[in-house]
Scaffold this active site. Structure first.
Site, PDB file in Angstrom:
ATOM      1  N   HIS A   1      39.833  43.834  36.522  1.00  0.00           N
ATOM      2  CA  HIS A   1      40.166  44.519  37.768  1.00  0.00           C
ATOM      3  C   HIS A   1      39.860  46.012  37.655  1.00  0.00           C
ATOM      4  O   HIS A   1      39.622  46.673  38.665  1.00  0.00           O
ATOM      5  CB  HIS A   1      41.643  44.338  38.111  1.00  0.00           C
ATOM      6  CG  HIS A   1      42.001  42.941  38.520  1.00  0.00           C
ATOM      7  ND1 HIS A   1      42.344  41.973  37.603  1.00  0.00           N
ATOM      8  CD2 HIS A   1      42.054  42.352  39.739  1.00  0.00           C
ATOM      9  CE1 HIS A   1      42.614  40.842  38.249  1.00  0.00           C
ATOM     10  NE2 HIS A   1      42.432  41.050  39.542  1.00  0.00           N
TER      11      HIS A   1
ATOM     12  N   ASP B   1      34.531  35.999  41.758  1.00  0.00           N
ATOM     13  CA  ASP B   1      35.779  36.733  41.908  1.00  0.00           C
ATOM     14  C   ASP B   1      35.495  37.899  42.859  1.00  0.00           C
ATOM     15  O   ASP B   1      34.366  38.106  43.304  1.00  0.00           O
ATOM     16  CB  ASP B   1      36.271  37.211  40.542  1.00  0.00           C
ATOM     17  CG  ASP B   1      37.790  37.334  40.468  1.00  0.00           C
ATOM     18  OD1 ASP B   1      38.431  37.468  41.530  1.00  0.00           O
ATOM     19  OD2 ASP B   1      38.338  37.301  39.354  1.00  0.00           O
TER      20      ASP B   1
END
Length: 357
Positions: free
Chosen positions: A211, A284
């Site tokens: 992330h 993702d």
């Protein structure tokens, strides 16, 4: 049905510009090139109600799928109204996806059973319990209007890895992770909600959080086949509908040293050709920090599709979503991406939606 799409000019349109549109029959509707590209986009939206500006944005990018978060939910009644607004805006119900893993990764504050995290399930439950969990989740998610649960996480946890996976994993024993993950998949899909095994080819040994940063996992093929790929192979055998890839570099698996998101060796070569997965492959979120270090959102969308993904997630920024759409459209018009491959991906994406009930 078997989808077949071909290039043909519109009335008054020259063959030289015929790349501007594809035509075909999907659910009895002719679709333009823009419609087809929209099916590849799974986007997040702000708020609990659809504003005129966001509605126009979704029409502009022809969005085929929506991923929902806590910001979109106040109550089951409100959420169903939001989905009705989305359906009215797009002329059809979008493909609704949610991360509904259990533990801390639950987006709905009511209307669903709150199951423990995967680590707790892995230590205390049997595959039969995971099957029942999936069945219950599917019934509740279908009642809310959700088509795809972006779960289970089947990453095998490795000691010393970044805690980004941690309790989201069923544990550190690959065959137990495989058994619980496959059972959850069967429970979800037996009750009409598509499941998603993630994060391919395995995020359990990741040294830092994708992330925020682009990680590298230095495992070789032996470690992958004996540990990290085991749960994915079990999920494929169980008929899992979707698999999500990871924003992680695996230099000993792909010498190009690109994240799996951009690796045709791992997505097309390993997942499709060698493991035989025929379902939907999702990226993702392209807005994660791991990819921001490498390229723009538009380039990321094109590279992910070129690697073999059917759908790309862009979860927050409306400008980023527009950039992804426009970059994909340009790539198809210029012949940098395959229209035949687009046909196959759209067929897979449209088949994710369960029949009317």
């Amino acid at each position: 049905f078997v989808l077949r799409l071909g290039l043909r000019p519109r009335s008054g349109q020259s063959r030289a510009t015929s790349r501007d549109a594809c035509s075909g029959l999907i659910a009895s509707r002719a679709m333009t090139l823009e419609d087809l590209i929209g099916w590849r986009l799974v986007v997040g939206i702000p708020g609990t109600a659809l504003t005129a500006d966001v509605a126009q944005h979704l029409r502009t990018i022809h969005a085929g799928g929506v991923i929902v978060f806590e910001r979109n939910f106040e109550s089951p009644q409100q959420f169903r109204r939001l989905l009705a607004q989305l359906e009215e805006t797009r002329g059809r119900k979008p493909l609704g996806m949610v991360d509904h893993e259990g533990g801390r990764i639950v987006r709905f504050s009511s209307g669903v059973t709150r199951f423990p995290d995967a680590w707790t399930v892995g230590r205390t439950k049997r595959p039969a319990d995971a099957l029942r969990q999936g069945e219950t989740e599917a019934k509740e998610l279908r009642a809310l209007g959700v088509d795809v649960n972006l779960a289970p996480c089947v990453d095998v946890l490795v000691e010393g890895a970044d805690p980004v996976i941690g309790p989201r994993s069923y544990g550190d024993e690959p065959h137990r992770v495989a058994a619980l993950g496959a059972a959850r998949v069967q429970g979800l899909q037996g009750q009409g909600v598509a499941a998603c095994a993630k994060h391919f080819p395995g995020l359990g040994a990741v040294p830092k959080d994708p992330h925020r940063h682009l990680p590298t996992v230095g495992l070789d093929w032996t470690a992958m086949h004996t540990i990290h790929l085991v749960p994915f192979m079990a999920a494929i055998h169980a008929g899992v509908a979707t698999i999500m890839s990871s924003h992680v570099c695996y230099p000993r698996l792909d010498h190009a040293n690109e994240p799996a998101t951009f690796s045709s060796r791992l997505i097309q070569g390993l997942l499709r050709d060698e493991l035989g997965f025929q379902g939907v492959i999702l990226s993702d979120d392209l807005e994660m920090g791991a990819l921001r270090e490498l390229c723009s959102i538009g380039e990321a969308a094109v590279r992910a599709v070129a690697a073999g993904h059917d759908g790309v997630l862009i979860c927050c920024g409306l400008a980023a979503q527009r950039e992804g759409f426009e970059s994909l459209r340009a790539a198809y018009r210029e012949g940098r991406l395959s229209l035949e491959e687009l046909e196959r991906s759209v067929e897979r994406m449209t088949h994710l939606k369960p029949p009317p009930r």
